[in-house]
Design a protein around this motif. Structure first.
Motif, short mmCIF file in Angstrom:
data_model
loop_
_atom_site.label_atom_id
_atom_site.label_comp_id
_atom_site.label_asym_id
_atom_site.label_seq_id
_atom_site.Cartn_x
_atom_site.Cartn_y
_atom_site.Cartn_z
N ASP A 82 28.35 -56.97 0.93
CA ASP A 82 27.61 -58.15 1.34
C ASP A 82 26.12 -57.85 1.31
OD1 ASP A 82 27.57 -60.86 2.99
OD2 ASP A 82 26.18 -59.45 3.93
N LYS A 83 25.36 -58.78 0.75
CA LYS A 83 23.93 -58.54 0.52
C LYS A 83 23.16 -58.29 1.81
CE LYS A 83 20.52 -59.72 -2.79
NZ LYS A 83 20.27 -60.52 -3.99
N SER A 84 23.43 -59.06 2.86
CA SER A 84 22.67 -58.89 4.10
C SER A 84 22.99 -57.55 4.76
CB SER A 84 22.93 -60.05 5.07
OG SER A 84 24.27 -60.07 5.49
N VAL A 85 24.25 -57.14 4.73
CA VAL A 85 24.64 -55.86 5.33
C VAL A 85 24.02 -54.70 4.56
CG1 VAL A 85 26.60 -54.31 5.74
CG2 VAL A 85 26.77 -56.74 6.34
N GLU A 123 21.39 -54.25 -7.35
CA GLU A 123 21.32 -55.51 -6.62
C GLU A 123 21.77 -56.63 -7.54
OE1 GLU A 123 18.17 -58.20 -4.02
OE2 GLU A 123 17.51 -56.30 -4.89
N ARG A 124 22.75 -57.41 -7.07
CA ARG A 124 23.26 -58.57 -7.81
C ARG A 124 22.80 -59.84 -7.10
NH1 ARG A 124 24.22 -55.74 -12.21
NH2 ARG A 124 26.03 -54.38 -12.11
N ALA A 125 23.24 -60.98 -7.57
CA ALA A 125 22.82 -62.26 -6.99
C ALA A 125 23.18 -62.37 -5.52
CB ALA A 125 23.43 -63.42 -7.77
N ASP A 126 24.45 -62.07 -5.17
CA ASP A 126 24.90 -62.25 -3.79
C ASP A 126 25.41 -60.98 -3.12
OD1 ASP A 126 24.40 -65.03 -3.90
OD2 ASP A 126 26.33 -65.37 -4.87
N TRP A 127 25.29 -59.85 -3.78
CA TRP A 127 25.79 -58.61 -3.21
C TRP A 127 25.07 -57.43 -3.83
CZ3 TRP A 127 28.77 -61.46 -6.72
CH2 TRP A 127 29.04 -60.85 -7.93
#
Length: 198
Positions: A82-85, A123-127
């Protein structure tokens, strides 16, 4: 049977006994997860007769091949976090390179005898995504057996699942991974009660 669930948090469910119907529990998890970035790992402690179910805000894909003797060899594990984590984890370390240097390298040196590689964090779009690759050499140019490689890959996978679960456990309730894991832990806790145990 509700008394069999001993503990439920956002990322951990502890159940008395061994869950026999793990396939059924995984089906419940897959349906509730619905393709979102989360994973479930079960660990049974025979001494305490306790199953610990770990929920983590990442999707894990494992690839295997066969060694020369035809045994299954875990050769590649891909994490989609998960991107935020992952952003919070990287920020705490001081950047993507620092994450590799401060989190991965100490673990690698202490626990894998240098037979697992983490090439890069992307880094990807959402993760965020990274992979662990198993190689056939150990520290000192000794050959790594299939059993050793599988053990170290499994341990490294659990290391990262625990790391990201810990971050998600402390996240604000309003964050998407926190909401997802809160929902999943309740669903899995209920499903674990309904599962056959020994």
């Amino acid at each position: 049977m509700a008394d069999l669930v001993l503990f439920v948090s956002r990322t951990v469910v502890k159940v008395k006994g061994k869950i026999i119907n793990q396939k059924g529990l995984r089906e419940v998890f897959d349906e509730a997860c619905d393709g979102r970035l989360a994973s479930m790992h079960l660990d049974y402690d025979k001494k305490d007769d306790l199953t610990r179910i770990l929920l983590s805000p990442c999707r894990v894909t494992e690839e295997s091949t066969q060694d020369d003797q035809g045994k299954q060899l875990d050769c590649r594990t891909v994490f989609m976090v998960d991107k935020s984590v992952m952003h919070d984890t990287i920020k705490d370390c001081g950047g993507k390179d620092a994450f590799i240097q401060k989190v991965w390298m100490p673990y690698k040196k202490a626990r894998t005898e240098d037979n697992i590689i983490l090439p890069a964090v992307l880094e990807r779009a959402d993760w965020y995504e990274f992979e662990l690759l198993s190689c056939n050499l150990r520290r000192g140019s000794k050959k790594a057996t299939t059993a050793f490689r599988n053990r170290t890959m499994e341990a490294a996978k659990v290391f990262f699942l625990e790391l990201f679960a810990e971050k998600a456990e402390d996240a604000k309730k309003s964050k998407p991974p926190a909401r997802l894991l809160d929902d999943l832990s309740m669903i899995i806790g209920e499903a674990a009660c309904d599962s056959e145990k020994s």
